[in-house]
Design a protein around this motif. Structure first.
Motif, short mmCIF file in Angstrom:
data_model
loop_
_atom_site.label_atom_id
_atom_site.label_comp_id
_atom_site.label_asym_id
_atom_site.label_seq_id
_atom_site.Cartn_x
_atom_site.Cartn_y
_atom_site.Cartn_z
N GLN A 168 2.34 -54.41 -13.92
CA GLN A 168 1.94 -55.36 -12.89
C GLN A 168 0.53 -55.05 -12.41
O GLN A 168 0.06 -53.90 -12.50
CB GLN A 168 2.91 -55.31 -11.73
CG GLN A 168 4.28 -55.90 -12.05
CD GLN A 168 5.14 -56.06 -10.83
OE1 GLN A 168 5.10 -55.23 -9.92
NE2 GLN A 168 5.94 -57.12 -10.81
N ALA A 169 -0.12 -56.04 -11.88
CA ALA A 169 -1.45 -55.84 -11.34
C ALA A 169 -1.43 -54.78 -10.25
O ALA A 169 -0.48 -54.69 -9.47
CB ALA A 169 -1.98 -57.16 -10.78
N LYS B 272 -6.01 -55.32 -13.47
CA LYS B 272 -6.04 -56.74 -13.15
C LYS B 272 -5.56 -57.54 -14.36
O LYS B 272 -5.66 -57.06 -15.50
CB LYS B 272 -7.47 -57.16 -12.83
CG LYS B 272 -8.15 -56.38 -11.73
CD LYS B 272 -9.60 -56.81 -11.58
CE LYS B 272 -10.31 -56.03 -10.50
NZ LYS B 272 -11.73 -56.44 -10.36
N PRO B 273 -5.08 -58.76 -14.15
CA PRO B 273 -4.70 -59.59 -15.30
C PRO B 273 -5.84 -59.76 -16.31
O PRO B 273 -5.57 -59.85 -17.52
CB PRO B 273 -4.32 -60.91 -14.64
CG PRO B 273 -3.81 -60.51 -13.29
CD PRO B 273 -4.69 -59.37 -12.87
N ASP B 274 -7.08 -59.76 -15.85
CA ASP B 274 -8.22 -59.89 -16.76
C ASP B 274 -8.38 -58.68 -17.67
O ASP B 274 -9.15 -58.73 -18.64
CB ASP B 274 -9.52 -60.09 -15.97
CG ASP B 274 -9.66 -61.50 -15.43
OD1 ASP B 274 -10.55 -61.73 -14.61
OD2 ASP B 274 -8.85 -62.36 -15.83
N THR C 166 -6.01 -57.59 -19.49
CA THR C 166 -5.08 -57.80 -20.59
C THR C 166 -5.85 -57.96 -21.90
O THR C 166 -6.74 -58.81 -22.02
CB THR C 166 -4.22 -59.05 -20.34
OG1 THR C 166 -3.39 -58.81 -19.20
CG2 THR C 166 -3.35 -59.37 -21.54
N SER D 11 0.38 -58.24 -15.65
CA SER D 11 0.91 -59.47 -15.06
C SER D 11 0.51 -59.55 -13.59
O SER D 11 0.35 -58.54 -12.91
CB SER D 11 2.43 -59.51 -15.19
OG SER D 11 3.01 -58.45 -14.47
N SER D 12 0.39 -60.77 -13.11
CA SER D 12 -0.04 -60.99 -11.72
C SER D 12 1.14 -61.03 -10.77
O SER D 12 2.29 -61.06 -11.18
CB SER D 12 -0.84 -62.29 -11.62
OG SER D 12 -0.06 -63.36 -12.08
#
Length: 124
Positions: free
Chosen positions: A13-14, A87-89, A91, A123-124
């Protein structure tokens, strides 16, 4: 035969942390700079962080500066990427690469050897 093997990826998770490892064999590890690159779906591969063969110099992409830390243990033939505040970015598939007597440059074409990659999904 030179091998670079990445490990430590996963689904998180983020906000949490992960530590990636790049274990090298078949080369004199202390003579090689190592860098981490990443490639997200539909995007080009990009530089993340690099460390000089001596370990005396590190460099980071702006997107990860202050959150990621690259380090090396020449006795273990391993380079690490500590990733905090994910962060999701972030990924992407993360790859390590080795460059003989290199400085840990951002240009991918200077690297002689590459690993197969490890997936990091945030994941966010």
């Amino acid at each position: 035969q030179v091998q670079l093997v990445e490990s430590g990826g996963g689904l998180v998770q983020a906000g949490v942390s992960l530590r990636l490892s790049c274990a090298a064999s078949g080369l004199t590890f202390s003579r090689y700079a190592v860098a981490w690159f990443r490639q997200a779906p539909g995007k080009e591969r990009e530089f993340v962080a690099g460390i000089k063969y001596s370990g005396s110099r590190t460099s980071y992409a702006d997107a990860v500066k202050g959150r990621f830390t690259i380090s090396r243990d020449n006795a273990e033939n391993t380079v690490y990427l500590q990733m905090n505040s994910l962060k999701p970015d972030d990924t992407a598939v993360y790859y390590c690469a080795a460059d003989l007597y290199g400085l840990g440059a951002q240009q991918s074409h200077v690297y002689d050897y590459w690993g197969q990659g490890t997936q990091v999904t945030v994941s966010s």
